[in-house]
Design a protein around this motif. Structure first.
Motif, PDB file in Angstrom:
ATOM      1  N   LEU A   1       4.295  11.160   1.134  1.00 42.02           N
ATOM      2  CA  LEU A   1       5.428  10.478   0.912  1.00 42.02           C
ATOM      3  C   LEU A   1       6.530  10.222   2.129  1.00 42.02           C
ATOM      4  O   LEU A   1       6.952   9.100   2.033  1.00 42.02           O
ATOM      5  N   TYR A   2       6.685  11.151   3.083  1.00 44.01           N
ATOM      6  CA  TYR A   2       7.208  10.895   4.126  1.00 44.01           C
ATOM      7  C   TYR A   2       6.751   9.843   4.807  1.00 44.01           C
ATOM      8  O   TYR A   2       7.643   8.881   5.299  1.00 44.01           O
ATOM      9  N   CYS A   3       5.638   9.550   5.302  1.00 42.76           N
ATOM     10  CA  CYS A   3       4.817   8.346   5.760  1.00 42.76           C
ATOM     11  C   CYS A   3       5.104   7.243   5.399  1.00 42.76           C
ATOM     12  O   CYS A   3       5.499   6.260   6.097  1.00 42.76           O
ATOM     13  N   ASP A   4       4.767   7.364   3.910  1.00 46.63           N
ATOM     14  CA  ASP A   4       4.730   5.969   3.131  1.00 46.63           C
ATOM     15  C   ASP A   4       6.589   5.434   2.894  1.00 46.63           C
ATOM     16  O   ASP A   4       6.581   4.290   3.316  1.00 46.63           O
ATOM     17  N   PHE A   5       7.432   6.409   2.859  1.00 43.65           N
ATOM     18  CA  PHE A   5       8.761   6.062   2.791  1.00 43.65           C
ATOM     19  C   PHE A   5       9.274   5.355   4.205  1.00 43.65           C
ATOM     20  O   PHE A   5       9.834   4.677   4.281  1.00 43.65           O
ATOM     21  N   ASN A   6       8.702   6.337   5.114  1.00 43.00           N
ATOM     22  CA  ASN A   6       8.865   5.677   6.589  1.00 43.00           C
ATOM     23  C   ASN A   6       8.605   4.208   6.758  1.00 43.00           C
ATOM     24  O   ASN A   6       9.392   3.532   7.215  1.00 43.00           O
ATOM     25  N   GLN A   7       7.451   3.894   6.164  1.00 44.62           N
ATOM     26  CA  GLN A   7       6.897   2.625   6.488  1.00 44.62           C
ATOM     27  C   GLN A   7       7.627   1.646   5.483  1.00 44.62           C
ATOM     28  O   GLN A   7       7.970   0.391   5.897  1.00 44.62           O
ATOM     29  N   MET A   8       8.117   2.041   4.266  1.00 45.67           N
ATOM     30  CA  MET A   8       8.503   1.141   3.336  1.00 45.67           C
ATOM     31  C   MET A   8      10.120   0.876   3.775  1.00 45.67           C
ATOM     32  O   MET A   8      10.801  -0.338   3.738  1.00 45.67           O
TER      33      MET A   8
ATOM     34  N   GLY B   1       0.826  -1.150  -0.034  1.00 46.99           N
ATOM     35  CA  GLY B   1      -0.099  -0.079  -0.084  1.00 46.99           C
ATOM     36  C   GLY B   1       0.874   1.213   0.092  1.00 46.99           C
ATOM     37  O   GLY B   1       0.560   2.294  -0.672  1.00 46.99           O
ATOM     38  N   SER B   2       1.859   1.152   1.011  1.00 47.34           N
ATOM     39  CA  SER B   2       2.808   2.419   0.833  1.00 47.34           C
ATOM     40  C   SER B   2       3.499   2.677  -0.596  1.00 47.34           C
ATOM     41  O   SER B   2       3.627   3.767  -1.037  1.00 47.34           O
ATOM     42  N   ALA B   3       3.784   1.473  -1.283  1.00 44.16           N
ATOM     43  CA  ALA B   3       4.585   1.659  -2.574  1.00 44.16           C
ATOM     44  C   ALA B   3       3.566   2.078  -3.456  1.00 44.16           C
ATOM     45  O   ALA B   3       3.884   3.116  -4.394  1.00 44.16           O
ATOM     46  N   CYS B   4       2.361   1.641  -3.390  1.00 43.10           N
ATOM     47  CA  CYS B   4       1.506   2.047  -4.322  1.00 43.10           C
ATOM     48  C   CYS B   4       0.938   3.701  -4.159  1.00 43.10           C
ATOM     49  O   CYS B   4       1.038   4.405  -5.015  1.00 43.10           O
ATOM     50  N   ARG B   5       1.045   4.116  -2.939  1.00 45.51           N
ATOM     51  CA  ARG B   5       0.688   5.536  -2.497  1.00 45.51           C
ATOM     52  C   ARG B   5       2.024   6.526  -3.077  1.00 45.51           C
ATOM     53  O   ARG B   5       1.733   7.665  -3.508  1.00 45.51           O
ATOM     54  N   ILE B   6       3.165   5.807  -2.789  1.00 44.21           N
ATOM     55  CA  ILE B   6       4.126   6.765  -3.264  1.00 44.21           C
ATOM     56  C   ILE B   6       4.436   6.775  -4.642  1.00 44.21           C
ATOM     57  O   ILE B   6       4.803   7.932  -5.169  1.00 44.21           O
ATOM     58  N   LYS B   7       4.072   5.810  -5.494  1.00 45.61           N
ATOM     59  CA  LYS B   7       4.019   6.083  -6.858  1.00 45.61           C
ATOM     60  C   LYS B   7       2.838   7.058  -7.235  1.00 45.61           C
ATOM     61  O   LYS B   7       3.029   7.461  -8.324  1.00 45.61           O
TER      62      LYS B   7
ATOM     63  N   ALA C   1      11.994  16.345 -10.885  1.00 42.21           N
ATOM     64  CA  ALA C   1      11.301  15.313 -11.700  1.00 42.21           C
ATOM     65  C   ALA C   1      12.187  14.156 -11.880  1.00 42.21           C
ATOM     66  O   ALA C   1      11.751  13.026 -12.247  1.00 42.21           O
ATOM     67  N   VAL C   2      13.396  14.476 -12.008  1.00 41.22           N
ATOM     68  CA  VAL C   2      14.551  13.513 -12.292  1.00 41.22           C
ATOM     69  C   VAL C   2      14.286  12.411 -11.070  1.00 41.22           C
ATOM     70  O   VAL C   2      14.240  11.025 -11.380  1.00 41.22           O
ATOM     71  N   VAL C   3      14.232  12.917  -9.916  1.00 36.54           N
ATOM     72  CA  VAL C   3      14.316  11.955  -8.776  1.00 36.54           C
ATOM     73  C   VAL C   3      13.055  11.344  -8.587  1.00 36.54           C
ATOM     74  O   VAL C   3      12.645  10.111  -8.331  1.00 36.54           O
ATOM     75  N   LEU C   4      11.946  11.987  -9.228  1.00 37.96           N
ATOM     76  CA  LEU C   4      10.369  11.303  -9.005  1.00 37.96           C
ATOM     77  C   LEU C   4      10.644   9.984 -10.176  1.00 37.96           C
ATOM     78  O   LEU C   4       9.707   9.178  -9.824  1.00 37.96           O
ATOM     79  N   GLN C   5      11.066  10.338 -10.970  1.00 42.22           N
ATOM     80  CA  GLN C   5      10.954   9.354 -12.049  1.00 42.22           C
ATOM     81  C   GLN C   5      11.818   8.260 -11.800  1.00 42.22           C
ATOM     82  O   GLN C   5      11.337   7.086 -12.025  1.00 42.22           O
ATOM     83  N   GLU C   6      12.902   8.363 -10.846  1.00 36.82           N
ATOM     84  CA  GLU C   6      13.744   7.384 -10.417  1.00 36.82           C
ATOM     85  C   GLU C   6      12.597   6.635  -9.218  1.00 36.82           C
ATOM     86  O   GLU C   6      12.832   5.359  -9.086  1.00 36.82           O
ATOM     87  N   VAL C   7      12.049   7.353  -8.269  1.00 37.73           N
ATOM     88  CA  VAL C   7      10.848   6.734  -7.498  1.00 37.73           C
ATOM     89  C   VAL C   7      10.141   5.977  -8.044  1.00 37.73           C
ATOM     90  O   VAL C   7       9.775   4.922  -7.716  1.00 37.73           O
ATOM     91  N   MET C   8       9.407   6.392  -9.266  1.00 38.91           N
ATOM     92  CA  MET C   8       8.715   5.389 -10.042  1.00 38.91           C
ATOM     93  C   MET C   8       9.191   4.396 -10.507  1.00 38.91           C
ATOM     94  O   MET C   8       8.326   3.354 -10.526  1.00 38.91           O
ATOM     95  N   ALA C   9      10.561   4.378 -10.945  1.00 36.93           N
ATOM     96  CA  ALA C   9      11.122   3.181 -11.425  1.00 36.93           C
ATOM     97  C   ALA C   9      11.476   2.279 -10.503  1.00 36.93           C
ATOM     98  O   ALA C   9      11.544   0.932 -10.620  1.00 36.93           O
ATOM     99  N   THR C  10      11.711   2.713  -9.129  1.00 39.51           N
ATOM    100  CA  THR C  10      12.160   1.864  -7.982  1.00 39.51           C
ATOM    101  C   THR C  10      11.064   1.064  -7.098  1.00 39.51           C
ATOM    102  O   THR C  10      11.360   0.095  -6.857  1.00 39.51           O
ATOM    103  N   MET C  11      10.018   1.841  -7.192  1.00 38.99           N
ATOM    104  CA  MET C  11       8.839   1.072  -6.349  1.00 38.99           C
ATOM    105  C   MET C  11       8.283  -0.052  -7.226  1.00 38.99           C
ATOM    106  O   MET C  11       8.047  -0.283  -8.269  1.00 38.99           O
ATOM    107  N   PRO C  12       8.096  -1.203  -6.314  1.00 41.49           N
ATOM    108  CA  PRO C  12       7.487  -2.411  -6.826  1.00 41.49           C
ATOM    109  C   PRO C  12       6.190  -2.272  -7.400  1.00 41.49           C
ATOM    110  O   PRO C  12       5.426  -1.380  -7.270  1.00 41.49           O
TER     111      PRO C  12
END
Length: 111
Positions: free
Chosen positions: A47-54, A8-14, A100-111
């Motif tokens: 993002l902070y809460c979900d990254f903390n969970q992840m 759920g955290s990964a989905c919200r992060i994406k 945006a560069v880091v956000l693209q990386e986040v999108m690629a990293t999350m399962p």
């Protein structure tokens, strides 16, 4: 079922990353600046809460990578938030490109 929280955290992060990537079009009026600032604050809170969970539920070998990614993301979001706060279009566009560069990386990293 233990993994449901992480998924759920990964989905919200994406979703948050996608939403932030889609806010590239902005106009230079009072309402857009306020809306963009509020949206950044709201999304960064999620993002902070979900990254903390992840990070806390990740295996030890992945924690450092996720922590580094989260730190870079929050740095750029903070820089973007500052540019929005001072209402500088060129600075906001520049900071948005960096984020945006880091956000693209986040999108690629999350399962």
């Amino acid at each position: 079922m233990v993994d449901m929280g992480s998924r759920g955290s990964a989905c919200r992060i994406k979703k948050c990353a996608f939403d932030l990537l889609s806010m590239s079009d902005m106009s230079d009026d009072e309402d857009s600046w306020d809306l963009m600032g509020r949206d950044l604050r709201l999304k960064s809170t999620f993002l902070y809460c979900d990254f903390n969970q992840m990070i806390s539920s990740a295996p030890n070998d992945q924690k450092k990578t996720l922590t580094d990614l989260a730190n870079r993301l929050f740095y750029y979001i903070e820089e973007l938030g500052h540019a929005v706060k001072i209402r500088s279009v060129p600075l906001t566009q520049n900071r948005y490109k960096d984020a945006a560069v880091v956000l693209q990386e986040v999108m690629a990293t999350m399962p």
